[in-house]
Design an enzyme around this catalytic site. Structure first.
Site, PDB file in Angstrom:
ATOM      1  N   PRO A  83      28.035  35.713  38.501  1.00 38.80           N
ATOM      2  CG  PRO A  83      29.378  33.910  39.187  1.00 38.80           C
ATOM      3  CD  PRO A  83      28.870  34.738  37.871  1.00 38.80           C
ATOM      4  N   GLY A  85      30.296  40.003  42.638  1.00 37.49           N
ATOM      5  CA  GLY A  85      31.949  40.138  42.801  1.00 37.49           C
ATOM      6  C   GLY A  85      31.915  40.338  44.331  1.00 37.49           C
ATOM      7  CG  PHE A  87      30.463  44.517  48.650  1.00 41.58           C
ATOM      8  CD1 PHE A  87      31.550  44.776  49.277  1.00 41.58           C
ATOM      9  CD2 PHE A  87      29.438  44.084  49.418  1.00 41.58           C
ATOM     10  CE1 PHE A  87      31.668  44.291  50.916  1.00 41.58           C
ATOM     11  CE2 PHE A  87      29.372  43.612  50.655  1.00 41.58           C
ATOM     12  CZ  PHE A  87      30.525  43.702  51.416  1.00 41.58           C
ATOM     13  N   GLY A  88      29.182  43.394  44.196  1.00 43.33           N
ATOM     14  CA  GLY A  88      28.365  43.802  42.894  1.00 43.33           C
ATOM     15  C   GLY A  88      27.927  42.797  41.877  1.00 43.33           C
ATOM     16  CE  LYS A  89      22.138  42.563  40.354  1.00 44.02           C
ATOM     17  NZ  LYS A  89      21.738  42.722  41.752  1.00 44.02           N
ATOM     18  CB  VAL A  90      29.931  41.620  36.711  1.00 39.89           C
ATOM     19  CG1 VAL A  90      30.707  42.125  35.270  1.00 39.89           C
ATOM     20  CG2 VAL A  90      30.753  41.930  37.898  1.00 39.89           C
ATOM     21  CE  LYS A 105      32.567  44.697  41.768  1.00 41.83           C
ATOM     22  NZ  LYS A 105      34.045  44.428  41.981  1.00 41.83           N
ATOM     23  CG  ASP A 191      38.645  37.387  47.151  1.00 45.01           C
ATOM     24  OD1 ASP A 191      37.643  37.864  47.069  1.00 45.01           O
ATOM     25  OD2 ASP A 191      38.971  36.330  47.676  1.00 45.01           O
TER      26      ASP A 191
HETATM   27  N1  499 Z   1      33.865  40.914  40.533  1.00 46.35           N
HETATM   28  C1  499 Z   1      34.249  41.548  39.354  1.00 46.35           C
HETATM   29  N2  499 Z   1      34.839  42.556  39.593  1.00 46.35           N
HETATM   30  N3  499 Z   1      35.100  43.151  38.269  1.00 46.35           N
HETATM   31  C2  499 Z   1      34.931  42.028  37.158  1.00 46.35           C
HETATM   32  C3  499 Z   1      34.990  41.990  36.141  1.00 46.35           C
HETATM   33  C4  499 Z   1      35.614  43.058  35.089  1.00 46.35           C
HETATM   34  N4  499 Z   1      35.698  42.551  33.883  1.00 46.35           N
HETATM   35  C5  499 Z   1      34.925  41.421  33.805  1.00 46.35           C
HETATM   36  N5  499 Z   1      34.632  40.661  32.725  1.00 46.35           N
HETATM   37  C6  499 Z   1      34.088  39.050  33.043  1.00 46.35           C
HETATM   38  C7  499 Z   1      33.653  38.950  34.406  1.00 46.35           C
HETATM   39  C8  499 Z   1      32.950  37.673  34.410  1.00 46.35           C
HETATM   40  C9  499 Z   1      33.154  37.148  35.562  1.00 46.35           C
HETATM   41  N6  499 Z   1      32.365  35.772  35.570  1.00 46.35           N
HETATM   42  C10 499 Z   1      31.634  35.597  34.280  1.00 46.35           C
HETATM   43  C11 499 Z   1      31.053  34.799  33.708  1.00 46.35           C
HETATM   44  C12 499 Z   1      30.723  34.924  32.418  1.00 46.35           C
HETATM   45  C13 499 Z   1      31.076  35.971  31.777  1.00 46.35           C
HETATM   46  C14 499 Z   1      31.943  37.102  32.390  1.00 46.35           C
HETATM   47  C15 499 Z   1      32.171  36.787  33.552  1.00 46.35           C
HETATM   48  C16 499 Z   1      33.868  39.849  35.423  1.00 46.35           C
HETATM   49  C17 499 Z   1      34.465  40.947  35.107  1.00 46.35           C
HETATM   50  O1  499 Z   1      34.182  41.014  38.190  1.00 46.35           O
END
Ligand code: 499
Length: 333
Positions: A83, A85, A87-90, A105, A191
């Site tokens: 999903p 974040g 403002f961004g796709k990860v 991200k 948040d």
């Molecule tokens: N909005 C945002 N800003 N920085 C991050 C972030 C940093 N390290 C992360 N590691 C995992 C995930 C993650 C989120 N949903 C997931 C579902 C499955 C697997 C991994 C994930 C997201 C991050 O996310």
């Protein structure tokens, strides 16, 4: 500014300090996107030499680091891109030489603000996703960070349903340690919610600092409403000033979501009938009615302290870390 001035200002990729990274990020976030069309190569600053290994003075996307759609830990759903974040796709990223797996991200230039990076670059704690480096390539900022390969708490809830109390305790303790650290530096995350807590084998970390602020006074007077409605505290909704205790209330809302599988309010006030929850949060007493029926007495009292309507009477992260609810006697485990 002239494109050639831009290219001079960012000489390709370099290993650098947090200060180098922040000045690069501030230069880029002040750039007009027009000035960027002249950059075919990646430019940026890498903080971590052990994980992000440059070759021939470059660090090329899909050469030196590979980006993958993230294979969800649970049943794979949708594109595999997790999903968005704030403002961004990860994506999942892997350095070709170190084999280190990272989160990457991608944020468009238009949506990028320095806050997204500033707090993770300047403040380090084991329960805050570490920032490894920042690249600008193909009109997008690429933030390379510590990866929570277990996914977010939201994905876990959507795939496995409500969590058991011992799991909730484990997540809550990690989040409280991260919040205790942030709040000791007067930083409000703004948040706290299940999708911004990601899981690793041995810990949980907070992510997405795009809405974070560092208070310079005792109280933060917001210019805009920050956060996600269902998790917002009454004082934040009122917009007359709030402080770090707003994050504590959001943690309480997050615990209710972990216990029941739904955020507070939505079962009693369905989203279809209530486009906004701001008035409900403002008028109603805290949503203790939404606490799970099988919630333990100690966790119930923890939630009362975390969701106290008056922030001055609401417990702090340090106080909650001492609560019996999250320090059960051994035989209970
Ligand atoms: N909005 C945002 N800003 N920085 C991050 C972030 C940093 N390290 C992360 N590691 C995992 C995930 C993650 C989120 N949903 C997931 C579902 C499955 C697997 C991994 C994930 C997201 C991050 O996310």
């Amino acid at each position: 500014s002239e494109p050639n001035e831009y290219v001079k200002a960012a000489d390709g990729i370099q290993y650098g300090s947090v200060t180098d990274l922040l000045s690069f990020v501030n230069r880029v976030s002040n750039m007009q996107s027009a000035a960027l069309k002249h950059t075919s190569e990646e430019v940026g600053v890498l903080l971590n030499k052990k994980y992000m290994i440059m070759k021939n003075g470059r660090y090329q996307i899909n050469m030196d680091v590979l980006l993958f759609p993230w294979k969800l830990t649970y049943k794979n759903r949708g594109s595999g891109l997790i999903p968005k974040g704030s403002f961004g796709k990860v994506h999942l990223a892997q350095d070709a030489v170190s084999r280190k797996r990272m989160a990457c991200k991608l944020i468009s230039m238009e949506n990028f603000n320095a806050a997204d990076v500033e707090f993770q670059a300047r403040f380090h704690h084991e329960n805050i996703a570490e920032l490894y480096g920042v690249l600008l390539y193909d009109h997008s900022i690429h933030l390379f960070m510590e990866a929570g390969e277990g996914g977010s708490v939201l994905e876990k809830l959507e795939s496995c349903g409500p969590m058991r109390e011992f799991e909730i305790i484990w997540v809550t303790k990690q989040v409280l340690r991260g919040l205790e650290y942030l709040h000791s530096h007067n930083i409000i995350h703004h948040d706290i919610k299940p999708s911004n807590i990601v899981l690793m084998s041995d810990k949980a970390v907070l992510v997405d600092f795009g809405l974070s602020v560092q208070m310079t006074e005792e109280i933060y007077i917001p210019r805009d409403l920050r956060g996600t409605e269902m998790y917002m505290s009454p004082e934040l909704v009122l917009c007359r000033g709030h402080n770090t205790k707003a994050d504590i209330y959001s943690l309480g809302s997050t615990i209710i979501h972990m216990q029941t599988g739904s955020p507070p309010w939505v079962r009693r006030y369905p989203r279809t009938a209530y486009p906004s929850y701001l008035y409900i949060i403002h008028k109603q007493a805290p949503p203790l009615e939404d606490i799970a029926e099988d919630c333990s007495l100690t966790m119930r009292s923890f939630l009362k302290r975390a969701m106290e309507r008056n922030p001055a009477q609401r417990s702090s992260a340090s106080e909650l870390l001492k609560e019996e609810a999250i320090n059960p006697p051994r035989e209970d485990q």
